[in-house]
Design a protein around this motif. Sequence first.
Motif, PDB file in Angstrom:
ATOM      1  N   LEU A   1     -57.738 -54.861  36.247  1.00 54.40           N
ATOM      2  CA  LEU A   1     -56.914 -54.506  35.108  1.00 54.40           C
ATOM      3  C   LEU A   1     -57.380 -53.231  34.421  1.00 54.40           C
ATOM      4  O   LEU A   1     -56.840 -52.867  33.378  1.00 54.40           O
ATOM      5  CB  LEU A   1     -56.906 -55.655  34.092  1.00 54.40           C
ATOM      6  CG  LEU A   1     -56.321 -56.978  34.584  1.00 54.40           C
ATOM      7  CD1 LEU A   1     -56.474 -58.051  33.513  1.00 54.40           C
ATOM      8  CD2 LEU A   1     -54.863 -56.827  34.980  1.00 54.40           C
ATOM      9  N   GLY A   2     -58.391 -52.581  35.004  1.00 54.45           N
ATOM     10  CA  GLY A   2     -58.920 -51.374  34.396  1.00 54.45           C
ATOM     11  C   GLY A   2     -59.851 -51.630  33.236  1.00 54.45           C
ATOM     12  O   GLY A   2     -60.113 -50.720  32.441  1.00 54.45           O
ATOM     13  N   LEU A   3     -60.370 -52.854  33.127  1.00 57.11           N
ATOM     14  CA  LEU A   3     -61.270 -53.216  32.034  1.00 57.11           C
ATOM     15  C   LEU A   3     -62.706 -53.201  32.532  1.00 57.11           C
ATOM     16  O   LEU A   3     -62.971 -53.509  33.695  1.00 57.11           O
ATOM     17  CB  LEU A   3     -60.916 -54.604  31.491  1.00 57.11           C
ATOM     18  CG  LEU A   3     -59.478 -54.777  31.004  1.00 57.11           C
ATOM     19  CD1 LEU A   3     -59.221 -56.217  30.594  1.00 57.11           C
ATOM     20  CD2 LEU A   3     -59.190 -53.831  29.848  1.00 57.11           C
ATOM     21  N   PRO A   4     -63.656 -52.858  31.670  1.00 57.04           N
ATOM     22  CA  PRO A   4     -65.057 -52.818  32.109  1.00 57.04           C
ATOM     23  C   PRO A   4     -65.598 -54.200  32.425  1.00 57.04           C
ATOM     24  O   PRO A   4     -65.289 -55.173  31.734  1.00 57.04           O
ATOM     25  CB  PRO A   4     -65.786 -52.189  30.904  1.00 57.04           C
ATOM     26  CG  PRO A   4     -64.908 -52.477  29.734  1.00 57.04           C
ATOM     27  CD  PRO A   4     -63.510 -52.464  30.264  1.00 57.04           C
ATOM     28  N   THR A   5     -66.374 -54.273  33.468  1.00 51.52           N
ATOM     29  CA  THR A   5     -67.028 -55.518  33.852  1.00 51.52           C
ATOM     30  C   THR A   5     -68.360 -55.187  34.507  1.00 51.52           C
ATOM     31  O   THR A   5     -68.743 -54.011  34.607  1.00 51.52           O
ATOM     32  CB  THR A   5     -66.134 -56.351  34.791  1.00 51.52           C
ATOM     33  OG1 THR A   5     -66.724 -57.641  34.975  1.00 51.52           O
ATOM     34  CG2 THR A   5     -65.975 -55.672  36.139  1.00 51.52           C
ATOM     35  N   LEU A   6     -69.067 -56.212  34.975  1.00 52.71           N
ATOM     36  CA  LEU A   6     -70.441 -56.057  35.433  1.00 52.71           C
ATOM     37  C   LEU A   6     -70.535 -56.125  36.956  1.00 52.71           C
ATOM     38  O   LEU A   6     -69.881 -56.970  37.577  1.00 52.71           O
ATOM     39  CB  LEU A   6     -71.324 -57.152  34.816  1.00 52.71           C
ATOM     40  CG  LEU A   6     -72.788 -57.197  35.249  1.00 52.71           C
ATOM     41  CD1 LEU A   6     -73.519 -55.931  34.834  1.00 52.71           C
ATOM     42  CD2 LEU A   6     -73.467 -58.428  34.682  1.00 52.71           C
ATOM     43  N   GLN A   7     -71.334 -55.235  37.521  1.00 53.61           N
ATOM     44  CA  GLN A   7     -71.671 -55.276  38.942  1.00 53.61           C
ATOM     45  C   GLN A   7     -73.189 -55.301  39.088  1.00 53.61           C
ATOM     46  O   GLN A   7     -73.901 -54.597  38.386  1.00 53.61           O
ATOM     47  CB  GLN A   7     -71.102 -54.062  39.680  1.00 53.61           C
ATOM     48  CG  GLN A   7     -71.487 -54.014  41.164  1.00 53.61           C
ATOM     49  CD  GLN A   7     -70.870 -52.840  41.878  1.00 53.61           C
ATOM     50  OE1 GLN A   7     -69.680 -52.832  42.149  1.00 53.61           O
ATOM     51  NE2 GLN A   7     -71.667 -51.833  42.182  1.00 53.61           N
ATOM     52  N   VAL A   8     -73.673 -56.129  40.020  1.00 56.47           N
ATOM     53  CA  VAL A   8     -75.110 -56.290  40.254  1.00 56.47           C
ATOM     54  C   VAL A   8     -75.403 -55.933  41.701  1.00 56.47           C
ATOM     55  O   VAL A   8     -74.739 -56.449  42.614  1.00 56.47           O
ATOM     56  CB  VAL A   8     -75.576 -57.727  39.955  1.00 56.47           C
ATOM     57  CG1 VAL A   8     -77.069 -57.882  40.239  1.00 56.47           C
ATOM     58  CG2 VAL A   8     -75.275 -58.085  38.515  1.00 56.47           C
TER      59      VAL A   8
ATOM     60  N   ARG B   1     -65.840 -56.239  24.484  1.00 56.38           N
ATOM     61  CA  ARG B   1     -66.071 -56.338  25.922  1.00 56.38           C
ATOM     62  C   ARG B   1     -67.062 -55.277  26.387  1.00 56.38           C
ATOM     63  O   ARG B   1     -67.963 -55.557  27.189  1.00 56.38           O
ATOM     64  CB  ARG B   1     -64.748 -56.191  26.667  1.00 56.38           C
ATOM     65  CG  ARG B   1     -64.841 -56.431  28.172  1.00 56.38           C
ATOM     66  CD  ARG B   1     -63.505 -56.202  28.843  1.00 56.38           C
ATOM     67  NE  ARG B   1     -62.487 -57.093  28.342  1.00 56.38           N
ATOM     68  CZ  ARG B   1     -61.479 -56.724  27.549  1.00 56.38           C
ATOM     69  NH1 ARG B   1     -61.378 -55.463  27.161  1.00 56.38           N
ATOM     70  NH2 ARG B   1     -60.586 -57.594  27.138  1.00 56.38           N
ATOM     71  N   GLN B   2     -66.918 -54.071  25.877  1.00 61.85           N
ATOM     72  CA  GLN B   2     -67.816 -52.996  26.271  1.00 61.85           C
ATOM     73  C   GLN B   2     -69.247 -53.280  25.820  1.00 61.85           C
ATOM     74  O   GLN B   2     -70.210 -53.027  26.558  1.00 61.85           O
ATOM     75  CB  GLN B   2     -67.335 -51.678  25.665  1.00 61.85           C
ATOM     76  CG  GLN B   2     -68.152 -50.471  26.086  1.00 61.85           C
ATOM     77  CD  GLN B   2     -68.048 -50.185  27.568  1.00 61.85           C
ATOM     78  OE1 GLN B   2     -66.956 -50.182  28.143  1.00 61.85           O
ATOM     79  NE2 GLN B   2     -69.174 -49.943  28.229  1.00 61.85           N
TER      80      GLN B   2
END
Length: 450
Positions: free
Chosen positions: A80-87, A127-128
């Motif tokens: 959705l173009g929203l920031p999220t986390l990658q590990v 969220r950010q």
Amino acid sequence: MGEEGGGRSGGISRDLLKLKQQAMAYYQENDVPRKLEELLNSTFYLQPADVYGHLANYFSKLAKPPSICKIVGKTILDGLGLPTLQVEISCTIQNFPKYICSVAIPTHSEVVENALPEMVDADEAERQQAVSKAVRWINQFITEELWGLIPSNQAEVDRRLRIFFEHKVQADKDRKELERSQEEPVPMTLPVILPPPPPPPSKKKGQKAGRRDTLLEKPIFPPEPPEPVLHGSMAIGAVSLAVAKTSATLAGTPLYLTLALLKHDQEQPSTFSMPLLMGSVLSCGKSSPGKLHLMKEVMCIPSPGLTTKQGIELLLEIQKQVNRAMETLPPPKPETKKGHNGGKRSQPPITGRASHLGCLTINYDTIEQPLLLIQGICSNLGLELGVNFHLAINCAGHELMDYSKGKYEVMVGTYKSAAEMVELYVDLINKYPSIIALIDPFRKEKKCVT
């Protein structure tokens, strides 16, 4: 000179033969693995350049198992173009660091459609902040907590993550208590004066005592505040999942099998089963332009007798038929002063706008209209609703409650109490027995402590 050299050569040969006999005796007495003996013999038949590779492949099995050497958290954008986390996780393999795999997870926040601009901005900032703190936790603390651990030791990884999170929760609690003690003045104790009890309700003339009079309406408590989520907490689940995926990648096994072995104490289950498929095909709810609020999602559930591939193909075909129905409907007529379409109400069209859930938003005014659309699609496909697939409805009861009236607004201007909602659901299921699941039919009741 020749005799002396020949005698010396013969002595060396006898010494080598003696050493070989001693080595063979040592091999037999100490039970040296046969594979090692075969390996040493096989090197004589290899080219010099292949000897080192042959030995390396063999002794690599005896090397130290891979261990975690680096965990990196990054901010990415989801679908959705929203920031999220990658590990991302790297391991030390044979004394060299190597990148293994990465995982991405969604954020805790819920996407609210048709929200006010200030609410959207606040949600984006929240969220950010949550994602940024999770990235900081991973890069500054968690990578040190898990350094040197073997990825297959999932229990120890989760134990350290749990302890780390408990410390963060306690630190946040202490910080809030300190801020509260500095801001709030010391309260003064005043005598508590209880209000007089309310007078009993007066009985109107001609009113007969019946069952409705004996039942008191349950009071409607105000909405519960959203459950607080500690910023950065999403890092715990993301890192745990990333370690499990790392273990599966290193072992060359699927992730689901690795998780199953963790659950069943490293014993592989005899059978595996896929979860029941549920696909959202229609969306109404308060975000839709129609009057219907009750059905936030209408979901199709393929028959358990179908394979996963067949179930997905069926859901895709239903979605395709919904798109075709949207294209064949006539465009809406312009409104006049008398009302919609000259004062005569007709069936509203499908808007064609996709919600964040991935299904089409429907512009409907009654409960039956979305279900009748699904029934028509079944007829076109030659399917029997209730046999080939069933229905589930996400009612989103917490979104329907109007606390000023203490009732659920199932449609614009139509309010129902909790008891009336039960009757509505019973009638709906009796009329459409293919509905086998109601999700969140009511709001979450707050417990009243007396």
